[in-house]
Design an enzyme around this catalytic site. Structure first.
Site, PDB file in Angstrom:
ATOM      1  N   THR A   3       0.854  -1.184   0.000  1.00 45.26           N
ATOM      2  CA  THR A   3       0.000   0.000   0.000  1.00 45.26           C
ATOM      3  C   THR A   3       0.895   1.240   0.000  1.00 45.26           C
ATOM      4  O   THR A   3       2.121   1.136  -0.010  1.00 45.26           O
ATOM      5  CB  THR A   3      -0.910   0.025   1.243  1.00 45.26           C
ATOM      6  OG1 THR A   3      -0.114   0.361   2.396  1.00 45.26           O
ATOM      7  CG2 THR A   3      -1.578  -1.325   1.463  1.00 45.26           C
ATOM      8  N   CYS A   4       0.283   2.416   0.067  1.00 43.68           N
ATOM      9  CA  CYS A   4       1.093   3.635   0.092  1.00 43.68           C
ATOM     10  C   CYS A   4       1.894   3.748   1.381  1.00 43.68           C
ATOM     11  O   CYS A   4       2.894   4.469   1.428  1.00 43.68           O
ATOM     12  CB  CYS A   4       0.216   4.869  -0.100  1.00 43.68           C
ATOM     13  SG  CYS A   4      -1.022   5.112   1.183  1.00 43.68           S
ATOM     14  N   ASN A   5       1.495   3.023   2.420  1.00 48.25           N
ATOM     15  CA  ASN A   5       2.168   3.126   3.715  1.00 48.25           C
ATOM     16  C   ASN A   5       3.087   1.964   4.055  1.00 48.25           C
ATOM     17  O   ASN A   5       3.858   2.050   5.007  1.00 48.25           O
ATOM     18  CB  ASN A   5       1.132   3.245   4.838  1.00 48.25           C
ATOM     19  CG  ASN A   5       0.429   4.576   4.820  1.00 48.25           C
ATOM     20  OD1 ASN A   5       1.002   5.581   4.425  1.00 48.25           O
ATOM     21  ND2 ASN A   5      -0.832   4.586   5.222  1.00 48.25           N
TER      22      ASN A   5
ATOM     23  N   SER B  30      -1.952   1.726  11.213  1.00 49.12           N
ATOM     24  CA  SER B  30      -2.020   2.594  10.043  1.00 49.12           C
ATOM     25  C   SER B  30      -1.401   3.954  10.330  1.00 49.12           C
ATOM     26  O   SER B  30      -1.340   4.402  11.478  1.00 49.12           O
ATOM     27  CB  SER B  30      -3.475   2.795   9.611  1.00 49.12           C
ATOM     28  OG  SER B  30      -4.032   1.588   9.145  1.00 49.12           O
TER      29      SER B  30
ATOM     30  N   ASP C  20      -7.597   3.830  10.008  1.00 50.74           N
ATOM     31  CA  ASP C  20      -7.861   3.849   8.562  1.00 50.74           C
ATOM     32  C   ASP C  20      -8.422   2.491   8.154  1.00 50.74           C
ATOM     33  O   ASP C  20      -7.755   1.463   8.277  1.00 50.74           O
ATOM     34  CB  ASP C  20      -6.570   4.140   7.806  1.00 50.74           C
ATOM     35  CG  ASP C  20      -6.802   4.352   6.311  1.00 50.74           C
ATOM     36  OD1 ASP C  20      -7.915   4.069   5.844  1.00 50.74           O
ATOM     37  OD2 ASP C  20      -5.862   4.787   5.624  1.00 50.74           O
TER      38      ASP C  20
ATOM     39  N   GLY D 127      -8.739   5.662  -9.964  1.00 54.22           N
ATOM     40  CA  GLY D 127      -8.786   4.408  -9.215  1.00 54.22           C
ATOM     41  C   GLY D 127      -9.484   4.649  -7.893  1.00 54.22           C
ATOM     42  O   GLY D 127     -10.144   5.683  -7.693  1.00 54.22           O
TER      43      GLY D 127
ATOM     44  N   GLY E 267      -8.426   7.896  -6.091  1.00 51.58           N
ATOM     45  CA  GLY E 267      -8.900   9.041  -6.857  1.00 51.58           C
ATOM     46  C   GLY E 267     -10.399   9.240  -6.709  1.00 51.58           C
ATOM     47  O   GLY E 267     -10.874  10.370  -6.507  1.00 51.58           O
TER      48      GLY E 267
END
Length: 417
Positions: free
Chosen positions: A57-59, A113, A118, A195, A198
């Site tokens: 993921t982004c994290n 998170s 989250d 996506g 977004g």
């Protein structure tokens, strides 16, 4: 008789990196897209590491799975990443056994998170595990564990306030716009990428900022058209990106491409802009920061957007931890009983084999009522199994010793780690 024995949890590991020790630029080097994930799973099966999944993921990027040595999982991951194995080792964490199991519960419930609570991560876990299963890389242990994590995540969401309010990376972007941009309804906003992130960002802008002055740009125009039509927004083909960027006051980038989609030359000699990069790896080139009229904000900076919602969530952490503790113990009990059940089944099969052989010998000549003999023998076998199982359940602190003794006495062929 050979029997497959359940994997020992001491060989279950998680290796990974996350926002706590690495910035978004480093995390981007080890991000895994679906094509790379597919290749990793193929490599895993070739190496007989066929019980694992990857969460990217982004994290964070993490590998959960069974291996003799956790470094095997690291090496497997790094066959497909831009970052090297040596670089990964310098920033990675490793957890094994029960610590690895607990970590997955913490991640899946939003306790680990970057933005506390989250809830989006649980869907990412579900998707990652489903993809691994479809590629033959999820065994019964991991499938049961993931299902338990999903169940616990749902319980915590319903029974605590850990995920109350609206706080996520997408929402943090909206809060940032709210604080930085006056008269947001009059500003021209370009959203690049429709996506999940977004779409969520667009919905939050519409709901909380009351603006629909949003222009969508996406490589697949059908996706942009569908979302724009459903929500009363505008869209342009991807080849219209240059003009859209030039006219924009705010640009949100949620493309998650492997290379930057926004570069310096696109924004030179234009009006002042705020650019928010929601992608990992970064999809806004580093040299865009050199433009004095452009401000760039990335996901790590977004995570610092705090409000009273997050403070309220902190008070719910103990309650969430209590739910995790209860269900983790249930999972560990299931694993222990499953291990015992395999041995007991093997013992029953062994007794059945003896029973069949003895009945066959009895039929060679004597005039007994064989139906009665068969019925009594079967009952004896089941009673013996019931007695052993009852003893194991009653004497929980000695159950492993009892099972090991039964296993040895009957020579079941079950291999205990």
């Amino acid at each position: 008789m050979q029997v497959n024995y359940p994997r020992d949890i001491s060989h279950f590991h998680i290796v990974g990196l996350n926002y706590k020790k690495t910035d978004a630029a480093i995390r981007g080097l080890f991000a895994v897209n679906q094509e790379q994930y597919q290749h990793v799973l193929e490599e895993a099966k070739s190496a007989r590491l066929n019980d694992l999944f990857i969460l990217s993921t982004c994290n964070r990027t993490e590998v959960y799975g069974f291996a003799t040595d956790p470094e095997q999982l690291m090496a497997l991951l790094c066959t497909q990443t831009a970052g090297s194995l040596d670089s990964f080792k310098q920033v990675a964490y490793v957890k094994s056994g029960e610590a690895a199991i607990r970590h997955l519960y913490q991640v899946g419930t939003g306790l680990d998170s970057q933005i506390l609570g989250d809830y989006e991560v649980v869907g990412q876990i579900r998707t990652a595990a489903k993809f691994a299963k479809a590629n033959g890389c999820i065994g019964s242990f991991l499938e049961r564990l993931v299902n338990s994590v999903l169940q616990v995540s749902k319980l915590i969401k319903n029974e605590t306030g850990l995920s109350s309010g609206t706080v996520s990376v997408a929402f943090a972007a909206v809060r940032l716009l709210e604080r930085k941009i006056t008269d947001i309804k009059d500003k021209k906003i370009v959203l690049l990428g429709v996506g999940k992130i977004g779409r969520n960002t667009a919905k939050n802008m519409m709901d909380y900022l009351g603006t629909r002055n949003i222009l969508l740009v996406n490589r697949t125009i059908a996706a942009a058209e569908q979302f724009a039509t459903a929500h009363g927004l505008q869209y342009v083909p991807f080849d219209g990106l240059g003009g859209a960027l030039k006219d924009a006051d705010v640009i949100l980038v949620a493309t998650n491409a492997t290379q930057p989609t926004i570069v310096k030359s696109q924004l030179e000699n234009t009006s002042p802009k705020l650019v928010i990069d929601l992608s990992i790896p970064f999809n806004v080139a580093n040299d865009v920061n050199e433009l004095s009229h452009v401000e760039v904000v990335n996901v790590d900076e977004l995570s610092k957007v705090q409000d009273e919602t997050l403070q309220n969530r902190l008070t719910e952490v103990p309650k969430a931890q209590s739910i995790i503790d209860e269900h983790m113990q249930e999972f560990l009990y299931w694993h222990k009983m499953r291990k015992h059940a395999v041995v007991l089944k093997a013992v029953k099969d062994k007794l059945q084999e003896i029973h069949t052989r003895e009945i066959a010998q009895q039929k060679n000549g004597n005039a007994y009522k064989l139906e009665d003999v068969e019925e009594v023998s079967s009952r004896i076998i089941q009673k013996m199994i019931n007695l052993m199982a009852g003893k194991v359940r009653k004497e929980t602190d000695k159950s492993d010793q009892y099972i090991a003794m039964i296993n040895d006495i009957f020579e079941t062929g079950v291999h205990q780690d």
